[in-house]
Structures are given as structure tokens and as C-alpha cells.
Design an enzyme around this catalytic site. Structure first.
Site, PDB file in Angstrom:
ATOM      1  N   ASP A  38       0.845  -1.257  -0.033  1.00 42.61           N
ATOM      2  CA  ASP A  38       0.037   0.123  -0.006  1.00 42.61           C
ATOM      3  C   ASP A  38       0.936   1.193  -0.104  1.00 42.61           C
ATOM      4  O   ASP A  38       1.924   1.364   0.871  1.00 42.61           O
ATOM      5  CB  ASP A  38      -1.031   0.127   1.313  1.00 42.61           C
ATOM      6  CG  ASP A  38      -1.943   0.893   1.250  1.00 42.61           C
ATOM      7  OD1 ASP A  38      -1.697   1.992   0.697  1.00 42.61           O
ATOM      8  OD2 ASP A  38      -2.955   0.797   1.685  1.00 42.61           O
ATOM      9  N   ALA A  62      -3.370   5.755  -7.670  1.00 46.66           N
ATOM     10  CA  ALA A  62      -4.277   6.956  -7.030  1.00 46.66           C
ATOM     11  C   ALA A  62      -5.650   6.330  -6.825  1.00 46.66           C
ATOM     12  O   ALA A  62      -6.139   5.313  -7.189  1.00 46.66           O
ATOM     13  CB  ALA A  62      -4.351   7.821  -8.154  1.00 46.66           C
ATOM     14  N   TYR A 127     -10.815  15.449  -5.261  1.00 47.86           N
ATOM     15  CA  TYR A 127     -10.047  14.577  -6.171  1.00 47.86           C
ATOM     16  C   TYR A 127      -8.822  15.725  -6.749  1.00 47.86           C
ATOM     17  O   TYR A 127      -7.573  15.319  -6.601  1.00 47.86           O
ATOM     18  CB  TYR A 127     -10.554  13.892  -7.419  1.00 47.86           C
ATOM     19  CG  TYR A 127      -9.812  13.192  -8.378  1.00 47.86           C
ATOM     20  CD1 TYR A 127      -9.122  12.073  -8.053  1.00 47.86           C
ATOM     21  CD2 TYR A 127      -9.906  13.829  -9.625  1.00 47.86           C
ATOM     22  CE1 TYR A 127      -8.284  11.611  -8.994  1.00 47.86           C
ATOM     23  CE2 TYR A 127      -8.885  13.190 -10.653  1.00 47.86           C
ATOM     24  CZ  TYR A 127      -8.330  12.141 -10.020  1.00 47.86           C
ATOM     25  OH  TYR A 127      -7.376  11.645 -11.275  1.00 47.86           O
TER      26      TYR A 127
END
Ligand SMILES: NC(=O)c1ccc[n+]([C@@H]2O[C@H](COP(=O)([O-])OP(=O)(O)OC[C@H]3O[C@@H](n4cnc5c(N)ncnc54)[C@H](OP(=O)(O)O)[C@@H]3O)[C@@H](O)[C@H]2O)c1
Length: 279
Positions: A38, A62, A127
Site C-alpha cells: 500500500d 491513485a 480529487y
């Protein structure tokens, strides 16, 4: 001669898969993907990169679900900003150069013309803000860094607009598609090719890498229907009629000042669509 080594993050994703196809012939690849690694786990990322000793790190991982980012901002910033900090500092610690893949969502979409690399950024979504924070983390960690902004990515597999439309066109007689948001539909394979050229030929900095030309979501859907010869009615609607948590930039069209000077040119989006949907 020692073969060049590249660490690619997000290898399970659309671009990560395309990068493996593009770099697989000439480079030794180390793949960083969940659940094994991760990017938010700093010790794991640092150790992984320290052991592999890459010449280049391409950071394509992402949190890309823009609506989920809007409702879960901590997750968005943890992955897109903090995860990028981890990857960038791990790259810096072994002297690797970095490619950070970013987005047209760093812009507010109000400019009446395509955005180039030196336009002012002003994200209007979580985002976009989290990806912009990632850009700042990447640049802060190392100078040998390419920021490659792209838009409307799609590939022969994965979660993307082109495949969703292709599927819906077999299931429905009528579709409504947003006609007042614009971008550059961009093939993940063409972007992977452009990244390979950027790494070889371009000076470090920000680059806008998208297929040439632009479209609205509606125009893209019509092109898909024509290509696949689907007899479906496609009705243009305004974005305001399609309630969603995140607000994409109305004008998300990118253009590049930097790539032409490095001799890098991406094909027209309609050519890429034919290649992708017929592959
Ligand atoms: N898609 C677009 O339209 C678009 C447009 C502009 C820019 N971009 C940028 O282009 C890049 C590639 O996009 P894409 O379309 O290839 O994305 P994608 O298909 O969603 O792939 C993203 C990958 O990142 C992985 N990932 C997410 N969080 C992670 C974590 N904490 N640790 C490790 N891996 C993690 C995901 O793994 P899981 O499967 O485990 O979630 C997935 O494999 C991204 O940087 C994106 O922001 C995309």
C-alpha cells in the site's frame, strides 16, 4: 550493460497495465500494487524501493473515483497526497527520477481555451485538490521529476467511460450523456508511450499528455456508437441534470507547450478509440 530498472505503482490499474506493456521489453520492472504493498505504508514503500534500486519510478497509483473522493476526502488525501509523498521520498532516497501522473482536475474549467502547463491551477473537487497536493509533494521531494497531467483515460479493460458506454449500448435503446463538459479522451497505451518518450527526451517539469483533439462526453459517446455500429438513441443533457457529488471542470481540455518542443506528439483521440475498441 546493466538493464534499466523501473518501479511502477498502481500496476493493477489502466495506466499501470499499459506501462507494463510499454516498458516490459527494455526495463526490469518492480510492481507496486495492493494488497501486497500500500503506497500509504511508508516503511513498506521505502523498503521496497530501497531493495529494488530503480533508476526510474512511475507513480500511477491513485484514488481515481472522483465521486468517492468527494465524499471521503481523508481517503483521497491519504492516497493521492500522502501516498505520493511516500513514493517520491523513497525515489529520492535511492537517486531515482520520478514520473508523477496527474490530472486535468487541477484546473477550474473556466478558461475558454485548452489549458497548457503554465496555466494557473485551481481545483474545484477533492480529487483535483488531492492530486494537486500530490504534485506539490512530488516536486518538493525531488527535482528530477516529471509531472504528467492527463485526462479522460481509458483502456481495453478497467473501469472507464468508453467500456461503460459500449456495455450500456448493448443493454439500452436510449442513453442520456452530458454534453457541456469537455476533455481529451486519452488511450492509456498512448499515454504510456508518451511517458516513455518524456523520460528519454524531455527536461524535468510539468507536461500535458493527452490524445490530440477534444470532445464532450456526448460527442465521445456518439463516436463509440458509430464505431461499434450500435443503434442507440443518445440524448445530450447538461451536467446540471446529472447530480453527482464531484464537480468536474466544464472545460477539462489540455494542450501542451512542452511536448512539441521535445518532439513528442500523441495521435488524434478518434484514431486511438478505433485501436482501443477493436483490440
Ligand atoms: N482515469 C482517468 O480518467 C484519469 C484522468 C486523469 C488522470 N488520471 C491519473 O492517471 C493515473 C492512472 O489512472 P488509472 O485510470 O490507471 O487508475 P485506475 O485504473 O483506477 O488504477 C489506479 C490503481 O491505483 C491503485 N491504488 C489505489 N490506492 C492505492 C494504494 N493505497 N496503494 C497501492 N495502490 C493503490 C489501485 O488499486 P486497487 O485496485 O487496489 O484500488 C489501482 O490499481 C492516476 O494517477 C490518475 O489520478 C486518471
Amino acid at each position: 550493460m546493466r538493464q534499466r530498472r523501473v518501479t511502477i505503482t498502481g500496476t493493477g490499474g489502466q495506466l499501470g497495465s499499459a506501462l507494463q506493456r510499454r516498458f516490459g521489453a527494455d526495463w526490469v520492472i518492480d510492481r507496486i500494487a495492493r494488497p501486497e504493498t500500500d503506497i500509504c505504508d511508508w516503511p513498506a514503500v521505502r523498503t521496497r524501493i530501497a531493495h529494488f534500486l530503480p533508476d526510474l519510478v512511475i507513480h500511477a497509483a491513485a484514488a481515481t473515483d472522483v465521486d468517492l473522493c468527494e465524499t471521503q476526502p481523508d481517503t483521497a488525501f491519504r492516497i493521492n497526497a500522502l501516498g505520493t509523498r511516500n513514493v517520491a521520498h523513497a525515489a529520492a532516497s535511492v537517486g531515482a527520477e520520478l514520473v508523477y501522473v496527474s490530472t486535468n482536475y487541477v484546473f477550474d474549467g473556466e478558461k475558454p481555451a485548452p489549458y497548457h502547463e503554465f496555466d494557473v491551477v485551481r481545483p474545484i473537487s477533492v480529487y483535483g485538490a488531492s492530486k494537486l497536493a500530490g504534485e506539490q509533494e512530488a516536486r518538493g521531494a525531488l527535482a528530477r521529476c516529471h509531472i504528467v497531467r492527463t485526462a479522460w483515460l481509458y483502456a481495453p479493460s478497467g473501469r472507464n467511460f468508453a467500456l461503460t458506454m459500449a456495455r450500456l449500448m448493448t443493454e439500452r435503446d436510449r442513453l442520456t450523456v452530458v454534453a457541456d463538459q469537455f476533455g481529451n479522451p486519452t488511450s492509456a497505451d498512448d499515454l504510456a508511450g508518451a511517458i516513455a518518450e518524456i523520460v528519454t527526451n524531455a527536461p524535468y517539469g510539468v507536461h500535458h499528455a493527452v490524445n490530440a483533439g477534444s470532445a464532450s462526453w456526448y460527442e465521445w459517446a456518439v463516436a463509440i456508437a458509430q464505431l461499434l455500429e450500435r443503434q442507440v438513441v443518445i440524448e445530450p443533457i447538461p451536467a446540471s441534470a446529472w447530480g453527482r457529488p464531484a464537480r468536474p471542470p466544464a472545460n477539462g481540455v489540455l494542450t501542451s507547450l512542452s511536448l512539441p518542443t521535445a518532439g513528442i506528439e500523441l495521435p488524434d483521440w478518434r484514431d486511438a478509440l478505433v485501436r482501443t475498441l477493436r483490440s
